[in-house]
Enzyme design. Structure first.
Site, PDB file in Angstrom:
ATOM      1  N   TYR A 190      46.701  -1.105   0.663  1.00  0.00           N
ATOM      2  CA  TYR A 190      47.309   0.291   0.611  1.00  0.00           C
ATOM      3  C   TYR A 190      48.302   0.372   1.748  1.00  0.00           C
ATOM      4  O   TYR A 190      49.438   0.744   1.437  1.00  0.00           O
ATOM      5  CB  TYR A 190      46.158   1.201   1.114  1.00  0.00           C
ATOM      6  CG  TYR A 190      46.670   2.655   1.550  1.00  0.00           C
ATOM      7  CD1 TYR A 190      47.068   3.589   0.464  1.00  0.00           C
ATOM      8  CD2 TYR A 190      46.796   3.108   2.692  1.00  0.00           C
ATOM      9  CE1 TYR A 190      47.629   4.915   1.007  1.00  0.00           C
ATOM     10  CE2 TYR A 190      47.276   4.145   3.226  1.00  0.00           C
ATOM     11  CZ  TYR A 190      47.611   5.185   2.447  1.00  0.00           C
ATOM     12  OH  TYR A 190      48.120   6.424   2.602  1.00  0.00           O
ATOM     13  N   ARG A 237      44.534   5.605  15.178  1.00  0.00           N
ATOM     14  CA  ARG A 237      44.872   6.875  16.081  1.00  0.00           C
ATOM     15  C   ARG A 237      44.652   8.330  15.580  1.00  0.00           C
ATOM     16  O   ARG A 237      43.968   9.161  16.071  1.00  0.00           O
ATOM     17  CB  ARG A 237      46.353   6.817  16.614  1.00  0.00           C
ATOM     18  CG  ARG A 237      46.615   7.981  17.711  1.00  0.00           C
ATOM     19  CD  ARG A 237      47.915   8.235  17.724  1.00  0.00           C
ATOM     20  NE  ARG A 237      48.666   8.378  16.581  1.00  0.00           N
ATOM     21  CZ  ARG A 237      49.896   8.267  16.119  1.00  0.00           C
ATOM     22  NH1 ARG A 237      50.614   7.688  17.159  1.00  0.00           N
ATOM     23  NH2 ARG A 237      50.470   8.633  15.106  1.00  0.00           N
ATOM     24  N   ARG A 247      41.353  12.495   4.324  1.00  0.00           N
ATOM     25  CA  ARG A 247      41.885  11.377   3.780  1.00  0.00           C
ATOM     26  C   ARG A 247      41.071  10.311   4.664  1.00  0.00           C
ATOM     27  O   ARG A 247      41.161  10.152   5.936  1.00  0.00           O
ATOM     28  CB  ARG A 247      43.555  11.549   4.701  1.00  0.00           C
ATOM     29  CG  ARG A 247      44.218  12.397   3.753  1.00  0.00           C
ATOM     30  CD  ARG A 247      45.640  12.345   4.375  1.00  0.00           C
ATOM     31  NE  ARG A 247      45.787  12.326   5.563  1.00  0.00           N
ATOM     32  CZ  ARG A 247      46.498  13.449   6.037  1.00  0.00           C
ATOM     33  NH1 ARG A 247      46.818  14.458   5.637  1.00  0.00           N
ATOM     34  NH2 ARG A 247      46.680  13.607   7.454  1.00  0.00           N
ATOM     35  N   PHE A 308      65.410  -1.309  17.587  1.00  0.00           N
ATOM     36  CA  PHE A 308      64.634  -0.516  16.449  1.00  0.00           C
ATOM     37  C   PHE A 308      63.424  -0.973  16.089  1.00  0.00           C
ATOM     38  O   PHE A 308      62.356  -0.151  15.910  1.00  0.00           O
ATOM     39  CB  PHE A 308      65.746  -0.455  15.339  1.00  0.00           C
ATOM     40  CG  PHE A 308      65.384   0.384  14.253  1.00  0.00           C
ATOM     41  CD1 PHE A 308      65.265   1.599  14.227  1.00  0.00           C
ATOM     42  CD2 PHE A 308      64.496  -0.439  13.420  1.00  0.00           C
ATOM     43  CE1 PHE A 308      64.986   2.483  13.080  1.00  0.00           C
ATOM     44  CE2 PHE A 308      63.941   0.524  12.086  1.00  0.00           C
ATOM     45  CZ  PHE A 308      64.223   1.715  11.824  1.00  0.00           C
TER      46      PHE A 308
END
Length: 475
Positions: A190, A237, A247, A308
């Protein structure tokens, strides 16, 4: 006024954090202004459609918007469009008000709809926070079709892979009512669909841009692993928020063995000890991607690309340390403090510093670990692997100073290094090829050799001339 009051409160309660934030606001400058006239050819700010896309980015993700805008050249615009496409796809997948029979064909054709001029979607539920992005998606389509072919091909390929994975999970949720991931392997799959593929696409874009090495696009396992670290951190978290919205991403393999029938039992039953053991199991699973993430960062050479990638993983490690053995995580959504985030942004500028950040938070996790936790030994080993990675690549007895590396005399490894250095010097000195010329050879003996050679050459020349003058007339 509210912001001023909060800063004043921070000054009184956390003066060091206040100092960090002031330092950040005063000295941390943005590396690029996409609105500047000279940036228009690469940022697209001179076009109304691209300006609107930058606005979409700001409103859908404040955290990613800042680092995306600082990417070099046309990478900023490309990654902006990449993010908006995947955000639009995720918005459709998350919307429970869309019937499955309607959602499935849209999800599985999203890569084609993304390049269909004029396409948009107006059937999201009114409470879907990012529905406006899909209402004006024709603007995104217009800018996607302006992308260079090498970027566009990568983005659409990743979109197609991701949409199929999301469609499978959405169909499972619609038919079963909820989605429970049974095993850690299901959990990894997933996370691969929703985050690992994002890392794969970014890596291929870095290589296609020429700003990173061409071989980087082959390091997909490392790219996937870094994506999984970020996604798993968010899942840990956001536990309470996800459970309340039905979910369920934590795999049963980790939490069912402690006697819980539903994930909500972890905070409703009041069994804090077993809940924190499950929490440590989830953190342990996320930490196995830490060293791969550091290996990935070592391959990057462009500074804007490095920052980034480095800032999110540094914050992920800080978040894991915050969540580990923290019962408050089951009651509310917890986040690292702003000052800590600012400090991580300022520090995440090179691989060594990021490795030290990883080591710092690994030590905090290990310090909080409890011996009666079934995961204690595995947590200790995983934190030790991070320590080992740091020592192997950036030994702690080597201290970087202004005049170069300095070796810590208190560390026993310095003596070993000095002994090895001495052995190498002795071996080189014993090699005849490295024997230096005697100092007394210069300058007199050398001058004698040079003058002698010149006299010999003059003598030979005079002999040749005499022979020619004597014998040529007779011929």
């Amino acid at each position: 006024m509210g912001k001023l009051t909060s800063l004043l409160g921070l000054l009184l309660t956390h003066p060091l954090e206040f100092r960090t934030l002031v330092h950040f606001y005063l000295y941390h400058e943005t590396k690029r202004d996409i609105t500047a006239l000279q940036e228009h050819p690469t940022s697209g700010w001179d076009r109304a459609s691209m300006r609107r896309c930058w606005e979409f980015l700001d409103t859908t993700s404040r955290s990613f918007a800042a680092v995306i805008k600082e990417l070099d050249g046309d990478l900023a615009r490309t990654i902006c469009m990449y993010y908006l496409i995947l955000r639009g796809l995720d918005t459709i997948e998350d919307d429970m008000t869309i019937p499955d029979e309607k959602k499935q064909p849209i999800l599985r054709q999203f890569h084609n709809l993304t390049v269909t001029p004029g396409w948009n979607f107006t059937e999201n539920g009114p409470d879907e926070k990012d529905r406006y992005l899909l209402v004006e998606y024709h603007t995104v389509v217009e800018e996607v079709n302006r992308l260079p072919p090498q970027y566009k091909a990568v983005i659409l390929d990743i979109c197609q892979k991701m949409e199929n994975g999301m469609a499978d999970y959405a169909h499972k949720a619609a038919t079963n009512g909820t989605v429970y991931l049974e095993t850690i392997a299901d959990y990894d799959l997933y996370c691969h669909y929703v985050a690992g593929l994002v890392g794969e696409g970014l890596t291929r874009i870095w290589s296609a841009s020429g700003k990173e090495a061409s071989f980087l696009c082959d390091q997909l396992e490392l790219a996937n692993s870094m994506g999984l670290l970020l996604q798993k951190t968010n899942i840990i978290r956001d536990f309470r928020e996800d459970v309340e919205e039905k979910r369920f991403f934590w795999p049963r393999e980790i939490w069912a063995k402690y006697g819980f029938n539903e994930m909500k039992d972890m905070y409703e039953k009041g069994d804090v000890e077993h809940a924190t053991w499950i929490q440590s199991g989830m953190v342990l699973d996320a930490l196995r991607h830490a060293c791969d993430s550091l290996d990935y960062l070592r391959l990057l050479k462009n500074q804007s690309v490095f920052v980034f990638c480095a800032v999110p993983v540094s914050m992920a490690m800080a978040t894991l340390a915050l969540c580990f053995m923290n019962p408050e995580m089951f009651q509310r959504n917890i986040k690292i403090r702003k000052a800590e985030a600012a400090r991580l942004i300022m520090r995440s500028t090179n691989t060594r510093e990021v490795a030290l950040i990883f080591r710092e938070y690994a030590r905090k996790i290990h310090h909080k670990a409890k011996p009666h936790d079934p995961n204690f030994l595995k947590i200790s080993v995983m934190c030790g692997k991070i320590e080992q990675w740091c020592e192997q690549n950036f030994p702690s007895f080597v201290i970087l100073g202004e005049k170069g590396p300095v070796y810590d005399s208190a560390d026993k490894r310095t003596a070993i290094f000095r002994a090895e250095e001495k052995r190498v010097a002795e071996r080189l000195a014993a090699d005849p090829r490295n024997t230096p010329l005697p100092q007394d050879l210069f300058p007199w003996e050398l001058a004698t050799y040079v003058v002698g050679a010149m006299l010999l050459m003059l003598g030979l020349s005079a002999l040749i001339v005499w022979v020619m003058l004597k014998f040529i007339p007779q011929v």
